[in-house]
Design a protein around this motif. Structure first.
Motif, PDB file in Angstrom:
ATOM      1  N   ALA A 149      35.215  43.048  52.998  1.00  0.00           N
ATOM      2  CA  ALA A 149      35.029  44.116  52.015  1.00  0.00           C
ATOM      3  C   ALA A 149      35.747  43.767  50.717  1.00  0.00           C
ATOM      4  CB  ALA A 149      35.563  45.441  52.574  1.00  0.00           C
ATOM      5  N   THR A 150      36.928  43.171  50.837  1.00  0.00           N
ATOM      6  CA  THR A 150      37.667  42.719  49.654  1.00  0.00           C
ATOM      7  C   THR A 150      36.881  41.660  48.898  1.00  0.00           C
ATOM      8  OG1 THR A 150      39.797  43.198  50.687  1.00  0.00           O
ATOM      9  CG2 THR A 150      39.809  41.634  48.869  1.00  0.00           C
ATOM     10  N   ASN A 151      36.269  40.733  49.635  1.00  0.00           N
ATOM     11  CA  ASN A 151      35.456  39.702  48.984  1.00  0.00           C
ATOM     12  C   ASN A 151      34.285  40.310  48.223  1.00  0.00           C
ATOM     13  OD1 ASN A 151      37.096  37.716  50.035  1.00  0.00           O
ATOM     14  ND2 ASN A 151      35.726  37.203  51.727  1.00  0.00           N
ATOM     15  N   VAL A 152      33.628  41.311  48.821  1.00  0.00           N
ATOM     16  CA  VAL A 152      32.525  41.984  48.133  1.00  0.00           C
ATOM     17  C   VAL A 152      33.023  42.593  46.827  1.00  0.00           C
ATOM     18  CG1 VAL A 152      30.891  43.909  48.237  1.00  0.00           C
ATOM     19  CG2 VAL A 152      31.200  42.432  50.235  1.00  0.00           C
ATOM     20  N   ALA A 153      34.172  43.261  46.884  1.00  0.00           N
ATOM     21  CA  ALA A 153      34.749  43.852  45.671  1.00  0.00           C
ATOM     22  C   ALA A 153      35.069  42.778  44.630  1.00  0.00           C
ATOM     23  CB  ALA A 153      36.007  44.643  46.026  1.00  0.00           C
ATOM     24  N   ASN A 154      35.570  41.637  45.087  1.00  0.00           N
ATOM     25  CA  ASN A 154      35.844  40.524  44.162  1.00  0.00           C
ATOM     26  C   ASN A 154      34.578  40.070  43.442  1.00  0.00           C
ATOM     27  OD1 ASN A 154      38.614  40.269  44.648  1.00  0.00           O
ATOM     28  ND2 ASN A 154      38.325  38.855  46.352  1.00  0.00           N
ATOM     29  N   TRP A 155      33.464  40.013  44.192  1.00  0.00           N
ATOM     30  CA  TRP A 155      32.214  39.558  43.582  1.00  0.00           C
ATOM     31  C   TRP A 155      31.638  40.598  42.630  1.00  0.00           C
ATOM     32  CZ3 TRP A 155      31.691  34.766  43.158  1.00  0.00           C
ATOM     33  CH2 TRP A 155      32.129  33.900  44.160  1.00  0.00           C
ATOM     34  N   VAL A 156      31.924  41.867  42.879  1.00  0.00           N
ATOM     35  CA  VAL A 156      31.524  42.907  41.926  1.00  0.00           C
ATOM     36  C   VAL A 156      32.238  42.683  40.591  1.00  0.00           C
ATOM     37  CG1 VAL A 156      31.634  45.379  41.401  1.00  0.00           C
ATOM     38  CG2 VAL A 156      30.990  44.620  43.701  1.00  0.00           C
TER      39      VAL A 156
END
Length: 225
Positions: free
Chosen positions: A196-203
């Motif tokens: 989930a943190t990685n998804v936020a990073n890509w956002v």
């Protein structure tokens, strides 16, 4: 041609939102199965993982089609490249929801009194997933940064779960198999928080061209687009 291009970009965002909802639903069902001891629900999650995998392949093909035929630049290229990265994290969230469901199908519910910490951790991890997806859909940088910051909460739960399991090992009357199952679920949930943190990073990368390194803080070592 431009109208087709814009349609493809909108479709890409819609498909990622759809995949995100599939993953969130799988994780939510895994939590319900754990809380209720519902083996049939757990089995349905474990058996339907192929739907998420298929969605990932469809989005990959769409991204490659946009790159090959439209040759996007600047922010559009960041959208496509970020999408290719974040769907990998979403697919892993789906996998780990399935892993949790597989454990639930064989879990000893005579030990239910020891599940509370894992259930709380699962709710925290799911909230991260839900907000990471929402941050992508709404392009909310503040929410994306909140998701990144909350990864420490899920990590702390892992430490607490480990300590609880160590305590149970030293007590009489607890199933060693169940203790192992619970610590495995805690590890899967910790990984879900990381994804989930990685998804936020890509956002954040999509919007700013900078990729936060969670190991050095939300706005630490930045990768320039």
């Amino acid at each position: 041609m431009r109208e087709l291009y814009n349609h493809q970009l909108r479709n890409l965002c819609d498909e990622i939102e759809s995949m995100g909802k599939l993953c969130d639903n799988a994780l939510n069902d895994a939590i319900k199965a754990l809380q209720q001891g519902d083996q049939e629900l757990a089995r349905s999650i474990y058996q339907s993982d192929f739907v998420i995998d298929q969605k990932e392949r469809e989005i990959e093909n769409l991204c490659l089609s946009i790159i090959l035929h439209q040759q996007p630049i600047a922010s559009d290229l960041r959208l496509v490249s970020a999408s290719l990265k974040l769907i990998t994290d979403l697919e892993r969230i789906g996998d780990q929801a399935g892993d949790i469901a597989e454990i639930v199908m064989n879990l000893d519910y005579t030990e239910k009194s020891n599940f509370k910490l894992i259930e709380d951790m699962a709710l925290a991890a799911r909230a991260m997933v839900n907000d990471a997806i929402k941050a992508f859909v709404t392009q909310d940088l503040a929410l994306a940064n909140q998701v990144i910051e909350r990864d420490d909460i899920v990590d702390d739960y892992l430490v607490k779960a480990r300590d609880q399991m160590v305590s149970l090992i030293t007590e009489q009357g607890h199933s060693p198999v169940t203790i192992v199952d619970l610590i495995m679920m805690a590890k899967y949930l910790e990984r879900i928080g990381d994804h989930a943190t990685n998804v936020a990073n890509w956002v954040i990368f999509q919007q700013t061209g900078e990729h936060p390194d969670k190991n050095t803080g939300a706005l630490g070592s930045l990768m320039q687009a």
